[in-house]
Design a protein around this motif. Structure first.
Motif, PDB file in Angstrom:
ATOM      1  N   MET A   1      14.341-103.651  36.069  1.00 27.47           N
ATOM      2  CA  MET A   1      14.288-101.973  35.489  1.00 27.47           C
ATOM      3  C   MET A   1      14.967-101.036  36.632  1.00 27.47           C
ATOM      4  O   MET A   1      14.529-101.196  38.032  1.00 27.47           O
ATOM      5  CB  MET A   1      12.559-101.719  35.308  1.00 27.47           C
ATOM      6  CG  MET A   1      12.508-100.687  34.545  1.00 27.47           C
ATOM      7  SD  MET A   1      10.617-100.168  34.361  1.00 27.47           S
ATOM      8  CE  MET A   1       9.962-101.844  33.869  1.00 27.47           C
ATOM      9  N   PRO A   2      15.766-100.282  36.357  1.00 29.09           N
ATOM     10  CA  PRO A   2      16.237 -99.390  37.363  1.00 29.09           C
ATOM     11  C   PRO A   2      15.129 -98.642  38.091  1.00 29.09           C
ATOM     12  O   PRO A   2      14.302 -98.356  37.434  1.00 29.09           O
ATOM     13  CB  PRO A   2      17.384 -98.372  36.389  1.00 29.09           C
ATOM     14  CG  PRO A   2      17.336 -99.152  35.177  1.00 29.09           C
ATOM     15  CD  PRO A   2      16.174 -99.912  35.035  1.00 29.09           C
ATOM     16  N   ASP A   3      15.545 -97.935  39.389  1.00 24.36           N
ATOM     17  CA  ASP A   3      14.562 -97.409  39.820  1.00 24.36           C
ATOM     18  C   ASP A   3      14.424 -95.775  39.567  1.00 24.36           C
ATOM     19  O   ASP A   3      13.366 -95.393  39.151  1.00 24.36           O
ATOM     20  CB  ASP A   3      14.950 -97.389  41.437  1.00 24.36           C
ATOM     21  CG  ASP A   3      14.955 -98.796  41.840  1.00 24.36           C
ATOM     22  OD1 ASP A   3      15.912 -98.984  42.771  1.00 24.36           O
ATOM     23  OD2 ASP A   3      14.209 -99.530  41.529  1.00 24.36           O
ATOM     24  N   ALA A   4      15.569 -95.216  39.480  1.00 25.71           N
ATOM     25  CA  ALA A   4      15.589 -93.718  38.918  1.00 25.71           C
ATOM     26  C   ALA A   4      16.175 -93.840  37.493  1.00 25.71           C
ATOM     27  O   ALA A   4      16.836 -94.810  37.131  1.00 25.71           O
ATOM     28  CB  ALA A   4      16.356 -92.922  39.846  1.00 25.71           C
ATOM     29  N   VAL A   5      15.534 -92.923  36.706  1.00 22.63           N
ATOM     30  CA  VAL A   5      15.980 -92.994  35.360  1.00 22.63           C
ATOM     31  C   VAL A   5      17.531 -92.665  35.073  1.00 22.63           C
ATOM     32  O   VAL A   5      17.870 -91.497  35.682  1.00 22.63           O
ATOM     33  CB  VAL A   5      15.155 -92.062  34.446  1.00 22.63           C
ATOM     34  CG1 VAL A   5      15.841 -91.926  33.036  1.00 22.63           C
ATOM     35  CG2 VAL A   5      13.718 -92.534  34.406  1.00 22.63           C
ATOM     36  N   GLU A   6      18.320 -93.467  34.666  1.00 22.04           N
ATOM     37  CA  GLU A   6      19.755 -93.180  34.602  1.00 22.04           C
ATOM     38  C   GLU A   6      20.033 -92.447  33.203  1.00 22.04           C
ATOM     39  O   GLU A   6      19.652 -92.707  32.307  1.00 22.04           O
ATOM     40  CB  GLU A   6      20.505 -94.457  34.519  1.00 22.04           C
ATOM     41  CG  GLU A   6      22.024 -94.514  34.511  1.00 22.04           C
ATOM     42  CD  GLU A   6      22.446 -96.140  34.263  1.00 22.04           C
ATOM     43  OE1 GLU A   6      22.047 -96.936  35.245  1.00 22.04           O
ATOM     44  OE2 GLU A   6      22.976 -96.315  33.287  1.00 22.04           O
ATOM     45  N   THR A   7      20.891 -91.551  33.601  1.00 20.55           N
ATOM     46  CA  THR A   7      21.255 -90.543  31.965  1.00 20.55           C
ATOM     47  C   THR A   7      22.852 -90.610  32.138  1.00 20.55           C
ATOM     48  O   THR A   7      23.564 -90.556  33.005  1.00 20.55           O
ATOM     49  CB  THR A   7      20.844 -89.177  32.126  1.00 20.55           C
ATOM     50  OG1 THR A   7      21.147 -88.569  33.412  1.00 20.55           O
ATOM     51  CG2 THR A   7      19.313 -89.222  32.182  1.00 20.55           C
ATOM     52  N   VAL A  23      21.752 -88.513  28.026  1.00 19.07           N
ATOM     53  CA  VAL A  23      20.532 -89.403  27.392  1.00 19.07           C
ATOM     54  C   VAL A  23      20.363 -90.789  28.135  1.00 19.07           C
ATOM     55  O   VAL A  23      21.365 -91.089  29.006  1.00 19.07           O
ATOM     56  CB  VAL A  23      21.161 -89.843  25.997  1.00 19.07           C
ATOM     57  CG1 VAL A  23      21.202 -88.588  25.037  1.00 19.07           C
ATOM     58  CG2 VAL A  23      22.516 -90.651  25.991  1.00 19.07           C
ATOM     59  N   GLU A  24      19.139 -91.161  28.192  1.00 24.20           N
ATOM     60  CA  GLU A  24      18.959 -92.289  28.846  1.00 24.20           C
ATOM     61  C   GLU A  24      19.772 -93.429  27.959  1.00 24.20           C
ATOM     62  O   GLU A  24      19.684 -93.460  26.891  1.00 24.20           O
ATOM     63  CB  GLU A  24      17.417 -92.804  28.602  1.00 24.20           C
ATOM     64  CG  GLU A  24      16.612 -92.891  29.843  1.00 24.20           C
ATOM     65  CD  GLU A  24      15.219 -93.507  29.656  1.00 24.20           C
ATOM     66  OE1 GLU A  24      15.190 -94.502  30.320  1.00 24.20           O
ATOM     67  OE2 GLU A  24      14.573 -92.719  29.058  1.00 24.20           O
ATOM     68  N   PRO A  25      20.270 -94.379  28.723  1.00 21.21           N
ATOM     69  CA  PRO A  25      20.963 -95.442  27.913  1.00 21.21           C
ATOM     70  C   PRO A  25      20.154 -96.158  26.871  1.00 21.21           C
ATOM     71  O   PRO A  25      20.911 -96.702  25.950  1.00 21.21           O
ATOM     72  CB  PRO A  25      21.339 -96.458  29.048  1.00 21.21           C
ATOM     73  CG  PRO A  25      21.361 -95.898  30.423  1.00 21.21           C
ATOM     74  CD  PRO A  25      20.215 -94.661  30.285  1.00 21.21           C
TER      75      PRO A  25
ATOM     76  N   MET C   1       9.588 -98.779  18.954  1.00 24.75           N
ATOM     77  CA  MET C   1      10.237 -99.796  19.580  1.00 24.75           C
ATOM     78  C   MET C   1      11.202 -99.274  20.458  1.00 24.75           C
ATOM     79  O   MET C   1      12.198 -98.929  20.254  1.00 24.75           O
ATOM     80  CB  MET C   1      10.743-100.771  18.644  1.00 24.75           C
ATOM     81  CG  MET C   1       9.664-101.581  17.818  1.00 24.75           C
ATOM     82  SD  MET C   1       9.257-103.137  18.244  1.00 24.75           S
ATOM     83  CE  MET C   1       7.656-102.960  18.536  1.00 24.75           C
ATOM     84  N   TYR C   2      10.829 -99.522  21.910  1.00 26.55           N
ATOM     85  CA  TYR C   2      11.755 -99.004  22.776  1.00 26.55           C
ATOM     86  C   TYR C   2      12.215-100.076  23.562  1.00 26.55           C
ATOM     87  O   TYR C   2      11.513-100.738  24.267  1.00 26.55           O
ATOM     88  CB  TYR C   2      11.140 -97.940  23.599  1.00 26.55           C
ATOM     89  CG  TYR C   2      10.551 -96.867  22.603  1.00 26.55           C
ATOM     90  CD1 TYR C   2      11.434 -95.743  22.281  1.00 26.55           C
ATOM     91  CD2 TYR C   2       9.404 -97.069  22.010  1.00 26.55           C
ATOM     92  CE1 TYR C   2      11.108 -94.766  21.271  1.00 26.55           C
ATOM     93  CE2 TYR C   2       8.860 -96.064  20.910  1.00 26.55           C
ATOM     94  CZ  TYR C   2       9.879 -95.022  20.677  1.00 26.55           C
ATOM     95  OH  TYR C   2       9.619 -94.036  20.037  1.00 26.55           O
ATOM     96  N   PRO C   3      13.456-100.261  23.723  1.00 26.67           N
ATOM     97  CA  PRO C   3      13.743-101.284  24.804  1.00 26.67           C
ATOM     98  C   PRO C   3      13.447-101.130  26.294  1.00 26.67           C
ATOM     99  O   PRO C   3      13.100 -99.900  26.595  1.00 26.67           O
ATOM    100  CB  PRO C   3      15.564-101.399  24.715  1.00 26.67           C
ATOM    101  CG  PRO C   3      15.864-100.841  23.518  1.00 26.67           C
ATOM    102  CD  PRO C   3      14.611 -99.589  23.330  1.00 26.67           C
ATOM    103  N   ARG C   4      13.382-102.051  27.126  1.00 26.44           N
ATOM    104  CA  ARG C   4      13.323-101.908  28.583  1.00 26.44           C
ATOM    105  C   ARG C   4      14.619-100.839  29.080  1.00 26.44           C
ATOM    106  O   ARG C   4      15.574-101.028  28.655  1.00 26.44           O
ATOM    107  CB  ARG C   4      13.166-103.002  29.349  1.00 26.44           C
ATOM    108  CG  ARG C   4      11.744-103.661  29.395  1.00 26.44           C
ATOM    109  CD  ARG C   4      11.863-104.733  30.320  1.00 26.44           C
ATOM    110  NE  ARG C   4      10.615-105.739  29.814  1.00 26.44           N
ATOM    111  CZ  ARG C   4      10.741-106.938  30.406  1.00 26.44           C
ATOM    112  NH1 ARG C   4      11.451-107.397  31.256  1.00 26.44           N
ATOM    113  NH2 ARG C   4       9.619-107.841  30.195  1.00 26.44           N
ATOM    114  N   ALA C   5      14.345-100.080  29.965  1.00 30.25           N
ATOM    115  CA  ALA C   5      15.346 -99.311  30.705  1.00 30.25           C
ATOM    116  C   ALA C   5      16.477-100.466  31.135  1.00 30.25           C
ATOM    117  O   ALA C   5      16.099-101.383  31.697  1.00 30.25           O
ATOM    118  CB  ALA C   5      15.164 -98.464  31.801  1.00 30.25           C
TER     119      ALA C   5
END
Lengths: 168, 817, 297
Positions: A1-7, A23-25, C1-5
């Motif tokens: 999981m990425p550390d900071a939210v990437e947009t 937007v978030e990927p 339903m949301y994928p993992r980041a």
């Protein structure tokens, strides 16, 4: 999981209107439409690309917007149910669904009308078999499809008639 | 009993008022609604069908940025009462909480809730909640559960939820006199769900300032939900407000969303902010509600020489899943249609219900009656084949006759009207019966497996809730009621509110049609409030949308309210126009709808009337102060409390009927059953809006065909649900659905003001019909259709078992002539 | 339903995509049509740390007729193949493309993505194994050509190295006296087939000169039913040879029971599908125009 939210920055046109957003990927196109652009006519009915309640057109092609990331729509033109009408006048597909009682609860209807939109753009007078095939990716739990099929036939007649008149 | 106003609108194909918003994508469904500072809830659910919960560690989840709080079963126990149980002891003792407390009883049962600032974060946090389980042996089958070798609910001391014997007439005598006795060892009605396309959605806000709970949701029986919630959450019922708006289908399934509603309220209280929970499809499939699964054991049928059935005895085992919830109401609801459409007088049904480690059941289109109706149709059909009587002839010999209506059934139900032989003829004509018979004979010569099946069924509507006292004599429910309000607003607009929460049935349209006829105005001038709201103050204890009743209970309430309003308008107009009430007529004037005095030609429009009551009140004489032009009317069904001991009484007000005929061919190589022709005939009495009725018939037919051939809730041996997505469950699509030929007859009900009968559930006619058609196709191959679900695979296995001599012999005929 | 980041990378060229694959390692996955991957990510059954999006690379979606071959860019959508007049010349390709899922999925899903996923229930590999098909794969070491038979290794396993991708698929056009058919039984459009059969026959009059029979969804990979092919090769296509082929095909199948059907049923079903596909393939080989669509429940 990425550390900071990437947009990611994206630009897209929805129902003729341009939008620039970040937007978030992992954001799905359907969420972008519903949650970020408040276009709540596009619905979610399943998790597995079965029901087609989320169908929109991307560059004229019907897609299930729950199975496309918003970042993939960068640069695209999108048509949702809210974009079907023109200056408050219902699109012939919308009119046909009303006239033929082609909806009951109305939850699947936006997706079905957009699947119809693609069908009639490519096949002006589809027979019943072609119609059933064209909406095979759209689940309706209320109508048994019978009046939907009638509505699509009526829409084809309406649209064909309009085109013929305007070409005279 | 029909009342006098002319019918300019009722009975006509008025376009639906609902379309304008729904077609433009401007419907308002529950998930479309956002509240300020709203949070999102996700459930963590048991992966086991049956397991002790040893420990729960939410610390990692609570540490995820964006997570506001979590909630566990242990936390909510001191804050709440267990949900009310409808059934009697010992099952009344069980402790049903909306989150599993010390043990999980079905795969998908909610165990923990996490609340976060976005749904995606809630999903992330859900993944790191640590729960330690100790797996227990699951009970996957009702009959197995009844052995009580292990228990789901220790407090009850048994897995048997309910047991009762329904016996009428002289069964022993009938069997003694029988010419034939047909024994059927086992029939099985499968689990399926109508799976509305919109999942359950709850928005809850527990307001700390006034301790009021606000719900915006898509529950389809809110007045039932609030009765459960108020007791569970220890709050006054008036503190709970429930609002629904557009609902994307329910088919009964959304009646049972109150446990999730409870968790959302408690989570909102803890977080201090509004909560939204949007169910995923997988959650819906594993843990919303399924239809009742039922097994019919040791059926014996007594018949006279001519094939007339004289008695039936049987043992029915209903599997209600892990928690009774709406059950054991299903243990009596089936008896609304005790003899189906048939005339037999003697019967003994020993009815049992058991809990199993599966998803709880709930009302599902055709609730509890369709299982029984399928059973009866199988019985009639199997007897016909075994005795060599043509299935259509067999039915004609056994149907209740047209001249016998109103017909009192052995258990005291009153079938209001009907004409089954006529429906059979209409259906035969629709599909071209004689032609198909010829084709069938030709096909059989070629070795093809072609069958023609008939399914006759009932759609009983408007329950007598007094039947609940048959399952639990202590319950305080009987009769049925619905509320409506009809008013002239301050500017004279006609506004109607009704206690239903429609999901596509067109209530806004049909209610407007009824009011338009009462007031002699155009339905466009009638505003019908959308959705349900407890604060509209029109609901009664039974308000909601379920059980095929709106045309009767809902529209009767609307009609009553409109008539009350009309009476008040007359009083007011007579005073203003200085004339007598019988001199007045309702018509359209230059300034909108008005009331006119025939004698002096004076008139007053609706604004003028409303103004007198609301704004120009000094002009109103005191004797008219009681006129409010805001008329609430409660319609009550004319029921008596049934005899609880004898299980006797009228349980339903109207009996719509459906008769379907289907031609099916089973491919000899692929075993795929293909529908070649399909006819559906409907009788729901007087029709209010024909295309709406027709649409309901098509929809119910699709649900039935889907259930008969495609849709099955399957569990494996350890209680994993194998059909937890649409891709596994495969709800019926346009390429599966045949074109349906529609026909109808009208036998007006003497029990409703308009002659209409409630409809919409359809009695699962296609399941009966397809079973019968398959029976007809495969009887010569020695196959008995003993299950309501049949697909290519199951037909293949039945045929192979027969060929290799491993098929169980299910049917035995004793011939005494 | 949301994928993992996940981290999103938009490749500007296939070469860049390959470089990204090697740089990002095992946590990276390619995003082609996404019609299988995205649902798996939503259910959190697939959780890639990085997605490399191939959708913005120009020149990866094409159908070209060249030197007796059809060339498909890996990112060519099923719908483009369905609508392609070039692809219609090989009817079995049209059967396949037009029968995949539903309109919406065909508009997004790609032939390359489908092959690289190697789902045992996928349609393309089964069909392409009846033809002379090669996959042109691009990796760090350059390009290599892999015949379809060697490309599919196992369920969800291909010959692709981690930092390799499919660039193009080429199919040799069968001779004019060759015809094929692909037939599946599906419960409904959006789901995978219960079983499927792909048959390509080359006929000389009523005699079969060459036969390819491949079975789908009845094993961990598509199964080439070589015994069934032998039953037809050099024989007149008649009831006797066909039933021998059907029997051999059934024997060759190795289905698993699942929600789509029991293993025993799939054994029987696949035989029936082979029989019908042989009939259509034969007629097409003899020049008849035959419309074919899958069988739905």
């Amino acid at each position: 999981m990425p550390d900071a939210v990437e947009t990611i920055p994206i630009r897209l046109k929805v129902n003729g209107k341009s939008h620039s957003l970040t937007v978030e990927p992992r954001l799905l196109l359907v969420e972008l439409l519903r949650e970020h652009l408040d276009l709540t006519g596009t619905h979610v009915g399943c998790d597995t690309t079965y029901c087609g309640a989320c169908t929109v057109l991307i560059n004229g092609a019907a897609v299930k917007s729950c199975t496309v990331f918003a970042v993939q729509a960068d640069g695209a033109e999108i048509l949702t149910v809210e974009g079907l009408e023109t200056d408050g006048q219902l699109h012939p597909i919308q009119r046909a669904f009303a006239e033929c009682y082609g909806l009951q609860c109305g939850y699947c209807t936006p997706g079905l009308m957009l699947a119809t939109h693609q069908l009639l753009a490519r096949n002006k007078r589809p027979d019943e078999k072609a119609i059933r095939k064209a909406i095979a990716g759209n689940t309706c739990r209320c109508t048994g499809y019978q009046n939907i099929i009638k509505a699509i036939q009526a829409a084809a007649r309406n649209m064909d008639g309009v085109q013929q008149r305007s070409s005279v | 009993m029909t009342l006098g106003e002319p019918r300019r609108w009722v009975g006509h194909a008025l376009p639906r008022k609902e379309e304008n918003r729904l077609l433009r994508g401007r419907g308002k469904f529950a998930d479309d609604i956002k509240l300020r500072d709203m949070l999102y809830l996700r459930f963590i659910r048991s992966p086991y069908a049956h397991a002790n919960i040893l420990s729960i560690d939410v610390s990692a989840a609570e540490a995820v940025p964006g997570v506001i709080c979590t909630l566990t079963g242990a936390e909510i126990v001191p804050l709440t009462q267990p949900f009310i149980e409808i059934g009697p002891d010992p099952f009344a003792k069980i402790k049903d909480y909306p989150l599993a407390v010390s043990k999980a009883r079905y795969q998908g049962e909610p165990v923990v809730a996490v609340v976060a600032t976005s749904p995606a974060i809630a999903d992330d946090a859900a993944e790191v909640v640590q729960i330690e389980y100790e797996a227990l042996d699951p009970l996957g089958d009702g009959e197995q559960a009844l052995q009580d070798k292990s228990l789901l609910h220790e407090e009850a001391g048994t897995n048997r939820v309910w047991n009762g014997v329904f016996e009428y007439g002289d069964v022993d005598r009938a069997f003694k006199d029988a010419a034939y006795i047909v024994n059927i060892d086992r029939l099985h009605f499968h689990r399926f769900s109508s799976t509305p396309l919109e999942n359950n959605v709850v928005i809850a806000e527990w307001n700390p300032k006034d301790e009021r709970i606000y719900y915006s949701c898509n529950n389809s029986f809110p007045s039932f939900a609030i009765q459960f919630l108020a007791a569970h959450l220890n709050v006054h019922i008036d503190r709970i407000r429930v609002e629904t708006s557009d609902i994307g289908g329910s088919f009964g399934i959304k009646i049972t969303s109150y446990p999730q509603m409870a968790v959302c309220a408690l989570a909102s209280k803890k977080a201090g902010r509004p909560i939204k929970w949007v169910e995923t499809r997988s959650e819906h499939m594993t843990s919303s509600a399924h239809g009742n699964e039922r097994t019919f054991r040791d059926t014996r049928v007594a018949l006279a020489k001519d094939g007339v059935i004289t008695a039936i005895t049987s043992r029915h085992i209903d599997d209600c899943g892990a928690y009774p919830r709406y059950e054991p109401l299903g243990c009596v609801i089936w008896s609304q249609v005790f003899p189906g459409v048939y005339r037999f007088k003697n019967a003994r049904i020993d009815f049992m219900q058991a809990v199993t480690n599966k998803c709880p059941v709930g009302p599902n289109r055709g609730y509890s009656r369709m299982q029984h109706l399928w059973f009866l149709e199988r019985v009639v059909d199997i007897c016909a084949h075994e005795l060599g009587i043509a299935p259509d002839e067999m039915r004609l010999r056994n149907y209740v006759r047209p001249e016998e209506f109103p017909y009192t059934t052995p258990n005291g139900c009153v079938y209001d009207s009907g004409n089954y032989p006529k429906m059979l003829q209409v259906a035969k004509d629709l599909i071209g019966w004689d032609e198909w018979k010829k084709k069938q004979a030709a096909a059989r010569k070629e070795g093809r497996l072609l069958g023609i099946g008939i399914g006759t069924t009932l759609d009983s509507g408007t329950n007598n809730f007094g039947q609940s006292q048959i399952v639990n004599p202590g319950l305080p429910y009987s009769g049925n009621s619905q509320g409506a309000n009809c008013k002239l607003d301050i500017y004279g607009e006609v506004v109607v509110a009704v206690g239903s929460c429609p999901q596509g049935q067109g209530h806004e349209t049909t209610a407007a049609q009824v009011v338009a006829d009462v007031l002699n105005i155009h339905p466009d001038l009638v505003t019908v409030r959308t959705g349900f709201d407890t604060e509209r103050n029109v609901h009664t204890g039974f308000s909601g949308t379920y059980a095929s009743q709106f045309a009767v209970s809902g529209l009767s309430a609307v009609h009553g309210a409109a008539q009350k309003l009309k009476a008040e308008m007359k009083r007011l107009a007579a005073f203003t126009l200085q004339t007598k009430e019988d001199d007045l007529e309702f018509s359209m004037g230059a300034q909108g709808p008005e009331v006119r005095a025939r004698g002096n030609g004076k008139s007053i429009n609706y604004w003028g009337l409303a103004n007198l009551v609301n704004a120009n009140t000094a002009a109103l004489p005191p004797e008219l102060y009681e006129v409010t032009l805001n008329c609430r009317y409660i319609w009550r069904a004319p029921f008596k409390v049934p005899d609880k001991q004898k299980k006797y009484g009228n349980l339903t007000l109207t009996y719509a009927s459906q008769l379907h005929i289907c031609v099916v061919e089973v491919d000899r190589e692929t075993f795929i059953p293909r529908i070649l022709d399909y006819g559906a005939v409907d009788d729901c009495g007087t029709v209010i809006n024909p295309p709406i009725v027709e649409g309901q018939v098509y929809g119910a037919t699709a649900h039935g065909i889907g259930a008969a051939l495609m849709e099955n809730c399957v569990y494996d041996a350890v209680g994993n649900m194998l059909t937890s997505t649409f891709s596994d469950y495969t709800p019926i699509t346009a390429v599966n659905m045949p074109a349906v030929k529609y026909g109808h007859i009208e036998t007006p009900s003497p029990h409703s003001y308009s002659g209409a009968k409630g409809m919409g559930e359809g009695g699962a006619a296609p399941i009966h019909t397809i079973s019968a058609a398959l029976q007809d196709a495969l009887f010569a191959s020695g196959i008995v259709i003993a299950d309501s679900f049949n697909n290519a695979d199951s037909l293949f296995r039945a045929m192979v078992a027969k060929e290799i001599g491993q098929a169980q012999k299910l049917v035995r005929v004793e011939r005494r002539v | 339903m949301y994928p993992r980041a996940f981290h999103y990378h938009r490749a500007g060229s296939l070469k860049e995509a390959v470089a990204m694959l090697s740089q990002l390692g095992g946590e990276a996955k390619l995003l082609a049509g996404g019609q299988s991957l995205i649902p798996l990510m939503k259910l959190r059954f697939a959780n890639p740390g990085h997605l490399i999006d191939l959708n913005f690379i120009s020149g990866t979606s094409f159908i070209k007729e060249e030197d007796g071959r059809l060339r498909f860019g890996a990112m060519t959508r099923h719908a483009e193949i369905e609508d392609s007049s070039a692809a219609k010349k090989i009817p079995i390709l049209h059967d396949c493309a037009a029968g995949i899922a539903d309109v919406q999925v065909r508009n997004r899903g790609t032939i390359g993505g489908s092959l690289a996923e190697a789902d045992p229930s996928g349609d393309w590999a089964t069909v392409l194994m009846t033809l002379h098909t090669e996959l042109h794969c691009l990796g760090n070491q350059g390009e290599r050509t892999v015949p379809i038979e060697e490309f599919i290794k196992d369920a969800y396993t291909t010959a692709l190295a981690h930092d390799e991708l499919v660039r193009e698929i080429t199919v040799r056009k069968p001779s004019p006296n060759s015809g094929g058919a692909y037939l599946a039984f599906k419960r409904c459009a959006p789901v995978y087939p219960t079983a499927s059969a792909a048959v390509q026959l080359t006929m000389e009059g009523e005699t079969c000169r060459e036969a390819r029979i491949v079975l789908g969804c009845v094993g961990l990979t598509p199964i080439r039913a070589k015994q069934a092919e032998s039953a037809l090769r050099g024989a007149a296509v008649n009831e006797k040879s066909v039933s021998a082929a059907v029997e051999a095909a059934r024997t060759a199948s190795d289905p698993q029971p699942d929600m789509r059907g029991s293993a025993e049923y799939k054994h029987t079903l696949v035989g029936a599908l082979v029989k019908r596909a042989i009939d259509v393939a034969r007629r097409r080989a003899l020049g008849e125009k035959v419309e074919l669509s899958h069988i739905y429940a």
